[in-house]
Motif scaffolding. Structure first.
Motif, PDB file in Angstrom:
ATOM      1  N   VAL A  52     -35.251 -22.970 -56.017  1.00 20.05           N
ATOM      2  CA  VAL A  52     -34.935 -24.118 -57.110  1.00 20.05           C
ATOM      3  C   VAL A  52     -34.346 -23.248 -58.453  1.00 20.05           C
ATOM      4  CG1 VAL A  52     -35.948 -25.762 -58.840  1.00 20.05           C
ATOM      5  CG2 VAL A  52     -36.658 -25.872 -56.126  1.00 20.05           C
ATOM      6  N   ILE A  53     -35.222 -22.315 -58.838  1.00 22.92           N
ATOM      7  CA  ILE A  53     -34.714 -21.800 -59.970  1.00 22.92           C
ATOM      8  C   ILE A  53     -33.679 -20.837 -59.789  1.00 22.92           C
ATOM      9  CG2 ILE A  53     -35.695 -19.719 -61.608  1.00 22.92           C
ATOM     10  CD1 ILE A  53     -38.568 -20.647 -60.964  1.00 22.92           C
ATOM     11  N   LEU A  54     -33.511 -20.191 -58.796  1.00 28.82           N
ATOM     12  CA  LEU A  54     -32.057 -19.271 -58.621  1.00 28.82           C
ATOM     13  C   LEU A  54     -30.873 -20.455 -58.629  1.00 28.82           C
ATOM     14  CD1 LEU A  54     -33.149 -16.403 -56.315  1.00 28.82           C
ATOM     15  CD2 LEU A  54     -32.939 -16.528 -58.834  1.00 28.82           C
ATOM     16  N   ASN A  55     -31.047 -21.487 -57.850  1.00 28.99           N
ATOM     17  CA  ASN A  55     -30.193 -22.558 -57.637  1.00 28.99           C
ATOM     18  C   ASN A  55     -29.611 -23.006 -59.082  1.00 28.99           C
ATOM     19  OD1 ASN A  55     -28.188 -24.417 -56.478  1.00 28.99           O
ATOM     20  ND2 ASN A  55     -29.436 -25.899 -57.071  1.00 28.99           N
ATOM     21  N   LEU A  56     -30.731 -23.268 -59.983  1.00 29.40           N
ATOM     22  CA  LEU A  56     -30.506 -23.918 -61.396  1.00 29.40           C
ATOM     23  C   LEU A  56     -29.794 -22.861 -62.133  1.00 29.40           C
ATOM     24  CD1 LEU A  56     -30.847 -25.837 -63.501  1.00 29.40           C
ATOM     25  CD2 LEU A  56     -33.159 -25.081 -64.034  1.00 29.40           C
ATOM     26  N   LEU A  57     -30.246 -21.601 -62.076  1.00 31.03           N
ATOM     27  CA  LEU A  57     -29.436 -20.564 -62.860  1.00 31.03           C
ATOM     28  C   LEU A  57     -28.045 -20.538 -62.440  1.00 31.03           C
ATOM     29  CD1 LEU A  57     -32.270 -17.810 -62.954  1.00 31.03           C
ATOM     30  CD2 LEU A  57     -31.509 -19.402 -64.779  1.00 31.03           C
ATOM     31  N   PHE A  58     -27.796 -20.414 -61.020  1.00 29.02           N
ATOM     32  CA  PHE A  58     -26.490 -20.327 -60.720  1.00 29.02           C
ATOM     33  C   PHE A  58     -25.577 -21.539 -61.034  1.00 29.02           C
ATOM     34  CE2 PHE A  58     -23.219 -21.515 -57.629  1.00 29.02           C
ATOM     35  CZ  PHE A  58     -22.464 -20.233 -57.485  1.00 29.02           C
ATOM     36  N   GLU A  59     -26.059 -22.728 -61.160  1.00 28.55           N
ATOM     37  CA  GLU A  59     -25.289 -23.937 -61.610  1.00 28.55           C
ATOM     38  C   GLU A  59     -25.159 -23.737 -63.141  1.00 28.55           C
ATOM     39  OE1 GLU A  59     -23.722 -25.806 -59.706  1.00 28.55           O
ATOM     40  OE2 GLU A  59     -24.625 -25.461 -58.019  1.00 28.55           O
ATOM     41  N   LEU A  60     -26.037 -23.212 -63.887  1.00 24.27           N
ATOM     42  CA  LEU A  60     -25.931 -23.221 -65.239  1.00 24.27           C
ATOM     43  C   LEU A  60     -24.548 -22.121 -65.445  1.00 24.27           C
ATOM     44  CD1 LEU A  60     -29.582 -23.096 -66.567  1.00 24.27           C
ATOM     45  CD2 LEU A  60     -27.760 -24.415 -67.411  1.00 24.27           C
ATOM     46  N   ALA A  61     -24.658 -21.012 -64.792  1.00 19.88           N
ATOM     47  CA  ALA A  61     -23.593 -19.950 -64.879  1.00 19.88           C
ATOM     48  C   ALA A  61     -22.337 -20.450 -64.637  1.00 19.88           C
ATOM     49  CB  ALA A  61     -24.071 -18.484 -64.254  1.00 19.88           C
ATOM     50  N   THR A  62     -22.445 -20.886 -63.510  1.00 24.60           N
ATOM     51  CA  THR A  62     -21.128 -21.601 -62.959  1.00 24.60           C
ATOM     52  C   THR A  62     -20.413 -22.685 -64.194  1.00 24.60           C
ATOM     53  OG1 THR A  62     -21.766 -21.622 -60.776  1.00 24.60           O
ATOM     54  CG2 THR A  62     -19.760 -22.962 -61.230  1.00 24.60           C
ATOM     55  N   THR A  84     -20.757 -30.207 -63.338  1.00 19.64           N
ATOM     56  CA  THR A  84     -21.544 -30.833 -64.013  1.00 19.64           C
ATOM     57  C   THR A  84     -22.718 -31.756 -63.429  1.00 19.64           C
ATOM     58  OG1 THR A  84     -19.980 -31.035 -65.780  1.00 19.64           O
ATOM     59  CG2 THR A  84     -21.728 -32.671 -66.253  1.00 19.64           C
ATOM     60  N   THR A  85     -21.983 -32.326 -62.242  1.00 17.28           N
ATOM     61  CA  THR A  85     -22.952 -33.261 -61.491  1.00 17.28           C
ATOM     62  C   THR A  85     -24.100 -32.425 -60.762  1.00 17.28           C
ATOM     63  OG1 THR A  85     -20.997 -34.808 -61.127  1.00 17.28           O
ATOM     64  CG2 THR A  85     -23.029 -34.815 -59.469  1.00 17.28           C
ATOM     65  N   ARG A  86     -23.783 -31.239 -60.108  1.00 19.54           N
ATOM     66  CA  ARG A  86     -24.637 -30.308 -59.516  1.00 19.54           C
ATOM     67  C   ARG A  86     -25.697 -29.898 -60.428  1.00 19.54           C
ATOM     68  NH1 ARG A  86     -19.888 -28.215 -57.605  1.00 19.54           N
ATOM     69  NH2 ARG A  86     -20.388 -26.316 -58.844  1.00 19.54           N
ATOM     70  N   LEU A  87     -25.329 -29.443 -61.701  1.00 16.40           N
ATOM     71  CA  LEU A  87     -26.117 -29.106 -62.772  1.00 16.40           C
ATOM     72  C   LEU A  87     -27.079 -30.109 -63.119  1.00 16.40           C
ATOM     73  CD1 LEU A  87     -27.155 -26.855 -64.753  1.00 16.40           C
ATOM     74  CD2 LEU A  87     -25.368 -27.770 -66.332  1.00 16.40           C
ATOM     75  N   GLY A  88     -26.750 -31.275 -63.187  1.00 16.71           N
ATOM     76  CA  GLY A  88     -27.634 -32.412 -63.477  1.00 16.71           C
ATOM     77  C   GLY A  88     -28.783 -32.674 -62.475  1.00 16.71           C
ATOM     78  N   GLN A  89     -28.081 -32.416 -61.142  1.00 14.79           N
ATOM     79  CA  GLN A  89     -28.852 -32.557 -59.885  1.00 14.79           C
ATOM     80  C   GLN A  89     -29.968 -31.465 -59.808  1.00 14.79           C
ATOM     81  OE1 GLN A  89     -26.085 -32.660 -56.767  1.00 14.79           O
ATOM     82  NE2 GLN A  89     -25.642 -34.744 -57.093  1.00 14.79           N
ATOM     83  N   CYS A  92     -32.801 -32.020 -62.481  1.00 11.36           N
ATOM     84  CA  CYS A  92     -33.557 -32.873 -61.943  1.00 11.36           C
ATOM     85  C   CYS A  92     -34.724 -32.629 -61.042  1.00 11.36           C
ATOM     86  CB  CYS A  92     -33.110 -34.191 -61.432  1.00 11.36           C
ATOM     87  SG  CYS A  92     -32.252 -35.228 -62.733  1.00 11.36           S
ATOM     88  N   CYS A  93     -34.198 -31.499 -59.929  1.00 14.89           N
ATOM     89  CA  CYS A  93     -34.800 -31.332 -59.174  1.00 14.89           C
ATOM     90  C   CYS A  93     -35.950 -30.041 -59.389  1.00 14.89           C
ATOM     91  CB  CYS A  93     -34.042 -30.140 -58.026  1.00 14.89           C
ATOM     92  SG  CYS A  93     -34.902 -29.437 -56.647  1.00 14.89           S
ATOM     93  N   PHE A  94     -35.581 -29.242 -60.698  1.00 13.26           N
ATOM     94  CA  PHE A  94     -36.389 -28.394 -61.266  1.00 13.26           C
ATOM     95  C   PHE A  94     -37.522 -29.043 -62.033  1.00 13.26           C
ATOM     96  CE2 PHE A  94     -37.490 -26.300 -65.347  1.00 13.26           C
ATOM     97  CZ  PHE A  94     -37.870 -24.934 -64.618  1.00 13.26           C
ATOM     98  N   LYS A  95     -37.206 -30.112 -62.657  1.00 13.41           N
ATOM     99  CA  LYS A  95     -38.190 -31.134 -63.343  1.00 13.41           C
ATOM    100  C   LYS A  95     -39.363 -31.548 -62.374  1.00 13.41           C
ATOM    101  CE  LYS A  95     -39.254 -34.463 -66.621  1.00 13.41           C
ATOM    102  NZ  LYS A  95     -40.628 -34.636 -66.194  1.00 13.41           N
ATOM    103  N   GLN A  96     -38.814 -31.967 -61.285  1.00 10.52           N
ATOM    104  CA  GLN A  96     -39.470 -32.571 -60.327  1.00 10.52           C
ATOM    105  C   GLN A  96     -40.415 -31.568 -59.479  1.00 10.52           C
ATOM    106  OE1 GLN A  96     -36.896 -34.999 -58.108  1.00 10.52           O
ATOM    107  NE2 GLN A  96     -36.642 -36.401 -59.623  1.00 10.52           N
TER     108      GLN A  96
END
Length: 116
Positions: A52-62, A84-89, A92-96
């Motif tokens: 979850v964390i690495l996916n979030l960081l990747f989406e932020l960097a992208t 932007t859509t993937r970053l939002g998802q 949400c995944c990180f928060k949950q």
């Protein structure tokens, strides 16, 4: 862990200080260097939440890289919209799945800076 990241080129990524969390007066370049190096630095810190964390960081960097482009085309705008859509998802995944499992509080220094 940031301090162990080697420099890259003469002007690309510079050496990080020993304590990145104590850095003050960061420039845009500093934030960009932190973002570019954070995936290998964060990997394995929270093994149960790595994906979850690495996916979030990747989406932020992208998202950051696409947003920084000086000139956009219809294609790059479409990429940015999808990013932007993937970053939002990912947020949400990180928060949950991760964020709610940890009890956090602001440091007194942080609270004072906000005038609380």
């Amino acid at each position: 862990r940031f301090h162990c990241v080697p420099t890259f080129g003469r002007d690309t990524i510079q050496k990080f200080s020993r304590n990145v969390s104590n850095l003050t007066k960061l420039t845009a370049r500093d934030y960009e260097d932190l973002l570019q190096c954070c995936i290998p630095v964060m990997e394995g810190l929270l093994p149960d939440h790595d994906d979850v964390i690495l996916n979030l960081l990747f989406e932020l960097a992208t998202w950051h890289a696409l947003g920084k482009l000086w000139m956009h085309t219809k294609t790059t705008l479409n990429f940015l919209d999808n990013s932007t859509t993937r970053l939002g998802q990912a947020l949400c995944c990180f928060k949950q799945s991760t964020c709610d499992l940890f009890i956090t509080q602001e440091l007194p220094k942080e609270a004072a800076a906000q005038g609380c």
